[in-house]
Design an enzyme around this catalytic site. Structure first.
Site, PDB file in Angstrom:
ATOM      1  NE  ARG A   6      -4.534  -3.733  -0.990  1.00 20.91           N
ATOM      2  CZ  ARG A   6      -3.696  -3.701  -2.089  1.00 20.91           C
ATOM      3  NH1 ARG A   6      -3.244  -2.702  -2.797  1.00 20.91           N
ATOM      4  NH2 ARG A   6      -2.964  -5.016  -2.474  1.00 20.91           N
ATOM      5  N   GLY A   9       1.326 -10.379   5.295  1.00 15.60           N
ATOM      6  CA  GLY A   9       0.342 -11.587   5.292  1.00 15.60           C
ATOM      7  C   GLY A   9       0.508 -12.576   4.224  1.00 15.60           C
ATOM      8  CG  ASP A  38      -6.811  -6.636  -1.620  1.00 14.07           C
ATOM      9  OD1 ASP A  38      -7.313  -6.785  -0.391  1.00 14.07           O
ATOM     10  OD2 ASP A  38      -5.853  -7.443  -1.914  1.00 14.07           O
TER      11      ASP A  38
END
EC number: 2.5.1.19
Length: 414
Positions: free
Chosen positions: A371, A75, A297
């Site tokens: 993640r 991304g 994040d």
């Protein structure tokens, strides 16, 4: 590749080397493409950074047909390279990616670049990749966009700004989110001698067409460090892990971990270029309330840590997680529920109720999201767990499973 993880205890004194920040690396790779006399050390070994570097290296001047540039799941590369190719005069590329990438919006950035004079069209669906980009000289300098968008849109514009004839004056409309990532971009520009200012909702970047020879050593990735903070939080008092290479005055927003994990009894000390994480006590709040607007994040890691410790949490400021590799809020809800959690999510928040049980050997789906895999792995300290499509970690941290084995986790392929 599905992995079965279990571990009752981490080696009491472990050490792990983590490569450079993906966020810093990708910004500096773009700046290096603009200024070839910028030399980089400790670059990230992540898939995202390698894809970004390869796309820049392989880009050729336009031939009869536009060049196809495929950045797969990356991304950051999609956003940064959209801006980069827009200013490559006499070039033409079609910038594309994975099926998920074609679902991730990019219209706001494209419209901002068009304000500057860029020539970009959509190859398939309006507002989404793939993009056809005809590089040209951009002479406009004033641009505006909503302040609550992904900071990567903003950073993409700022990174190309010094190569524009008149620089950029960027106006952000509304309340700004992800400020640390914007400040990181500006700090890196300052490091190579570019003049910038950030006053109120206006960011200015002055033109600079050449720089002096510069060497830059990239700090290791704080997002990657988050999983070891979680491991220490879930470990007995006295457990230590040292990580390198880090510095106290980090540009990375995720360095907020240092303060957040004190809540879980994890203390951080700096010694030269390493940090030592040490579990000092079992201090845990009844409910953890955090605004993660500046560091979304690490939301997955924190939510899983709270679940593993049996405490409730309310995390907000998470609206950007809806358009990541997957809808991370919905993914967290589904997978934590499998494990026995009671959890609810909105468009920008997550609420987890305290729980004293963890369902063993639950298979955690990763949704092509690195993640998800890494945030759930530390739970193996509390109960055996299965991570599906575990190879997805290569997107940001290719040696993650090797490093977990080195500190005492038992990992077997199913």
């Amino acid at each position: 590749m599905n992995l079965h993880l279990q571990s009752s205890i981490v080696n009491l004194k472990s050490s792990v080397f983590i490569t450079g920040s993906k966020s810093e690396t990708n910004r500096l790779l773009l700046l290096q493409a603009l200024y070839p006399n910028l030399f980089l050390e400790n670059t990230s070994n992540s898939d995202d950074s390698e894809v970004m570097a390869k796309a820049i290296q392989n880009a050729q001047p336009a031939t009869r047909n536009p060049q196809l540039v495929d950045i797969h799941h990356a991304g950051t590369a999609m956003r940064f390279l959209t801006a980069y190719f827009a200013i490559q005069e006499n070039s033409e590329v079609v910038l594309t990616g994975s099926s998920r990438m074609k679902e991730r919006p990019i219209k706001i950035l494209v419209e901002a670049l068009k304000q500057l004079g860029a020539e970009i069209t959509y190859e398939e669906n309006e507002g989404f990749p793939p993009l056809r980009i005809k590089g040209k000289k951009l002479t406009q300098s004033k641009v505006s966009l909503p302040a609550n968008v992904s900071s990567q849109y903003i950073s993409a514009l700022l990174l190309i700004a010094p190569k524009l004839e008149n620089g950029i004056e960027l106006t952000l409309e509304g309340e700004i989110t992800s400020v640390p990532y914007i400040k990181m971009t500006l700090a890196l520009l300052n490091e190579i001698g570019v003049e910038t200012s950030f006053v109120g909702n206006t960011i200015s970047v002055q033109p600079k067409f050449t720089i002096q020879n510069s060497q830059f050593t990239i700090e290791s990735d704080w997002s990657s460090a988050s999983y070891f903070y979680s491991i220490i939080a879930l470990s007995p008092i006295g457990t230590e892990i040292t990580l390198s290479s880090y510095k106290p005055n980090s540009l990375q927003g995720d360095s907020a971990l240092l303060e957040i994990y004190k809540t879980f009894g994890v203390e951080t000390s700096f010694e030269n270029n390493i940090i030592r994480l040490h579990k000092t006590c079992n201090s845990e709040p009844e409910t953890l309330k955090l605004d993660l607007n500046n560091s979304p994040d690490i939301a997955q890691t924190i939510a899983v840590t709270c679940f593993g410790l049996g405490i409730s949490c309310h995390l907000n400021g998470l609206h950007t997680l809806k358009i990541k590799e997957t809808d991370r809020l919905e993914a967290l809800k589904v997978e934590l529920t499998k494990l026995g959690a009671t959890i609810s999510v909105t468009n920008d928040s997550l609420t987890l109720e305290s729980s004293s049980t963890i369902n063993e050997n639950s298979a955690i789906k990763t949704y092509q999201d690195h993640r998800m895999a890494m945030a759930f792995a530390p739970l193996a300290l509390k109960a055996p767990i299965i991570i599906e499509e575990a190879e997805v970690v290569s997107k940001s941290y290719p040696t993650f499973w090797v490093d977990l084995k080195s500190i005492g986790f038992t990992i077997s392929e199913l």
